[in-house]
Design a protein around this motif. Structure first.
Motif, mmCIF file in Angstrom:
data_model
loop_
_atom_site.group_PDB
_atom_site.id
_atom_site.type_symbol
_atom_site.label_atom_id
_atom_site.label_comp_id
_atom_site.label_asym_id
_atom_site.label_seq_id
_atom_site.Cartn_x
_atom_site.Cartn_y
_atom_site.Cartn_z
ATOM 1 N N LEU A 232 7.239 26.471 30.251
ATOM 2 C CA LEU A 232 8.328 25.903 31.030
ATOM 3 C C LEU A 232 9.611 26.036 30.225
ATOM 4 C CD1 LEU A 232 8.374 22.687 33.147
ATOM 5 C CD2 LEU A 232 10.209 23.085 31.499
ATOM 6 N N THR A 243 14.973 23.874 35.179
ATOM 7 C CA THR A 243 13.592 24.066 34.756
ATOM 8 C C THR A 243 12.948 25.190 35.559
ATOM 9 O OG1 THR A 243 12.912 22.310 36.278
ATOM 10 C CG2 THR A 243 13.193 21.706 33.964
ATOM 11 N N THR A 245 9.084 27.423 35.529
ATOM 12 C CA THR A 245 7.747 27.457 34.957
ATOM 13 C C THR A 245 7.071 28.798 35.256
ATOM 14 O OG1 THR A 245 7.573 25.072 35.299
ATOM 15 C CG2 THR A 245 5.530 26.259 34.823
ATOM 16 N N VAL A 356 9.627 17.815 34.476
ATOM 17 C CA VAL A 356 8.535 18.529 33.797
ATOM 18 C C VAL A 356 7.197 18.094 34.372
ATOM 19 C CG1 VAL A 356 7.327 18.861 31.611
ATOM 20 C CG2 VAL A 356 9.823 18.955 31.675
ATOM 21 N N GLN A 359 6.796 19.812 37.675
ATOM 22 C CA GLN A 359 6.489 21.235 37.493
ATOM 23 C C GLN A 359 5.049 21.429 37.030
ATOM 24 O OE1 GLN A 359 9.275 24.257 37.075
ATOM 25 N NE2 GLN A 359 9.496 23.066 38.935
ATOM 26 N N GLN A 360 4.586 20.533 36.192
ATOM 27 C CA GLN A 360 3.212 20.617 35.695
ATOM 28 C C GLN A 360 2.222 20.383 36.830
ATOM 29 O OE1 GLN A 360 2.447 17.919 32.464
ATOM 30 N NE2 GLN A 360 0.819 19.186 31.602
ATOM 31 N N VAL A 370 6.752 23.832 26.435
ATOM 32 C CA VAL A 370 8.076 23.487 26.954
ATOM 33 C C VAL A 370 9.101 23.938 25.930
ATOM 34 C CG1 VAL A 370 9.628 21.655 27.711
ATOM 35 C CG2 VAL A 370 7.186 21.517 28.248
#
Length: 622
Positions: A232, A243, A245, A356, A359-360, A370
């Motif tokens: 990411l 962000t 990914t 984050v 996104q995960q 990251v």
């Protein structure tokens, strides 16, 4: 080992210049492409009045204009004491944070900050005009640097005058409207001529993808990252936190696996939070008149060195005789608790951890590298707080040791030379509204019976049906037929939201008109759905979530000459039917469109289509 190993294979020398225009600071990188030689990415590290700049590879995003609108000082020159005094005496107007005026509608700032806190543009100036002036200055800086630092610099520059390509970065959340305004700025700034050939020399890359290329070229994440592992890229800049990914699919091959995000929680919002706090804290102090100066001192020193919320922090702004014990001012220094300063950073920390996490979850990756880049990432407090929280959820946080502020401009050049992202994820569901056959046995149709109309062919049609061309969620594409707007997707079944740069999405139109002249004003619209419905179907359901992306202007002269058009007879008399396709490429950084039609004999022809944007509906300040 260098990430870029291939030599330049074209026959003529070319220069590629990348501008990363940031909210507070900007950077320039470039590469000279000589036939048969391995490219070497370089960064401009010398600017006029450079001693006023913190760091050698970035320049302040500031312009001063006089009362007549003429450019008087740009970049580091705008920070000198002499410039400040002259600006005060002569009534100059300062343009800063001007990039924020291009931000799309619906992308709010930090919830605790009012939009009015963003400095207004100078009188008579649009965001595109200011950006154009600033990019002209950046190009002059690049020219001065290259002619001085490169071997045979003047002759080299002369040889690439008409062989210079530009690549410009923008936040993940910027769309077609913002890209078109940046193109306008590039023309106003003299980077490119306003011709088809000129525009072909300019391309875009998102800050997230540019930063991925920078990270890979500099060994982040580690070289032995396994196939299927995720990374990411978190680009924390002055205005935005972006962000993106990706998952590794092979050597120099990555796929985007989650919808990229962009949030207005960059470093300027820390300063704005401090300003709001200090305005209230000093309301009854005689030093309230020095608020702007105190905030500037906080921005330049206290914010930069802050690392521990348990220690008191000081803003040195005045002289030793300046005291106000009731407001924690002694000897020209204002004292704040570490917790108070930490509260200014809290929205950014909270935003990063939240995005984050999202996104995960979206990517399905339990373990994630990251990588923090961007000027705001240099904050030790931000880095330590984010690291503590993200490591608890299976993330390994890394930050390049040096030059985090030039990640985008260097990465943009790397992107130009070596695309490593093989597919991207669509942010929204894209499609168009169609007129469908009216079916009274369908409840959705029957409930909208009052909207039914009769076409030239004598058929009952129902408007307002949303025909999905590219879905955001995983499902099979569906087929809609309509005459006034006939749209079908003819490609392979979509799997999820991954789109490659080469994927074409066709929308087939069958237009009815009484005469060929009636068709000349025809345009086609592309819409996006940004709500929560898994399969949007009708314009009158969750209507506020439909956003006009662009209008495609159809140049019909060639189509009318060569395409199959048949004169037919219906209940309303004679009419013409013309069939053609609008082709969209949605996997690129920038929207592309073409028109295709069949000539006599069944041979397909194509021509470019012009994409128009409704600036007033899609951006805040043009």
């Amino acid at each position: 080992m260098s990430w870029l190993l291939k030599s330049f294979r074209e026959s003529k020398r070319k220069l590629v210049v990348a501008f990363d225009v940031g909210t507070t600071y900007s950077g320039i990188s470039y590469v000279v492409l000589d036939p048969g030689r391995v490219p070497e990415i370089k960064t401009v590290t010398q600017f006029p009045a450079q001693e006023a700049v913190h760091g050698s590879s970035k320049i302040p995003s500031i312009i001063y204009y006089d009362a007549g609108g003429c450019t008087m000082a740009v970049g580091a020159e705008a920070l000198t004491d002499g410039t400040f005094e002259r600006a005060e005496d002569e009534g100059w107007h300062k343009a800063e944070w001007f990039k924020m005026h291009l931000r799309p509608k619906g992308m709010s700032s930090s919830p605790d900050i009012e939009d009015e806190a963003i400095p207004p543009l100078p009188p008579g100036k649009t965001a595109a005009m200011v950006l154009g002036d600033y990019m002209r200055y950046l190009f002059q800086c690049a020219q001065a640097y290259i002619t001085e630092k490169e071997p045979n610099g003047p002759s080299l520059w002369q040889s690439v005058t008409d062989q210079t390509d530009f690549i410009l970065t923008h936040p993940n959340g910027w769309e077609g409207v913002q890209q078109r305004q940046i193109r306008t700025a590039a023309v106003l700034g003299g980077l490119i001529p306003d011709t088809q050939e000129g525009h072909a020399r300019l391309s875009f890359v998102t800050e997230g993808e540019a930063s991925l290329h920078f990270a890979l070229r500099n060994g982040f994440p580690k070289d032995d990252m396994g196939l299927g592992e995720g990374v990411l890229i978190l680009d924390a800049g002055g205005g935005t936190i972006d962000t993106s990914t990706y998952v590794k699919k092979g050597t120099k091959r990555y796929e985007e696996v989650a919808t990229p995000q962009c949030h207005f929680n960059g470093s300027i919002f820390v300063t704005m939070a401090a300003q709001a706090f200090l305005r209230e804290f000093l309301a009854e102090s005689e030093f309230i008149e020095d608020l702007d100066h105190i905030v500037q001192c906080f921005d330049k020193t206290t914010k930069q060195r802050f690392s521990n919320s348990q220690e008191g922090q000081y803003i040195k702004f005045g002289k030793t005789k300046d005291n106000d014990e009731a407001h924690s001012i002694r000897y020209g220094q204002l004292k704040l608790s570490g917790q108070e300063v930490a509260s200014f950073f809290e929205p950014a920390v909270r935003c990063i951890v939240k995005v984050v996490t999202e996104q995960q979850e979206s990517s399905g990756l339990e373990y994630l590298y990251v990588v923090l880049v961007g000027g705001f990432s240099a904050s030790n407090y931000l880095y330590s707080e984010v690291t503590k929280q993200l490591e608890l959820q299976g993330c390994q946080v890394m930050r390049p040791d040096n030059y985090v502020s030039k990640a985008c401009s260097d990465g943009a050049i790397s992107f130009y030379l070596d695309h490593c992202v093989q597919s991207r994820v669509s942010k929204y569901t894209y499609g168009s509204f169609a007129n469908v056959y009216y079916r009274p046995d369908d409840n959705d149709h029957y409930s909208r019976e009052s909207s039914v109309f009769v076409t030239l062919a004598g058929e009952k049609r129902l408007p307002g049906a949303f025909n999905t061309v590219l879905p955001r969620v995983c499902r099979h594409s569906r087929l809609l037929t309509a005459y006034a707007v006939l749209m079908i997707y003819r490609g392979p079944t979509l799997k999820g939201t991954k789109v490659t740069e080469a994927t074409e999405f066709r929308s087939s139109y069958c237009q009815l008109f009484q005469s060929k002249e009636d068709f000349r004003a025809f345009t086609s619209q592309v819409w996006s759905y940004r709500g929560d419905l898994p399969e949007p179907k009708w314009r009158d359901v969750d209507s506020d979530s439909y956003v006009l992306v662009c209008t495609i202007k159809v140049d019909v002269d060639d189509i009318l000459k060569h395409a199959k058009s048949h004169r037919q007879k219906g209940s309303k008399g004679k009419f013409y039917k013309l069939e053609y396709d609008v082709i969209l490429l949605l996997g690129l950084i920038e929207f592309k469109a073409q028109i295709a039609w069949k000539e006599k004999g069944g041979v397909e022809r194509r021509s470019p289509a012009k994409i128009l944007y409704d600036y007033h509906r899609a951006s805040l300040d043009i």
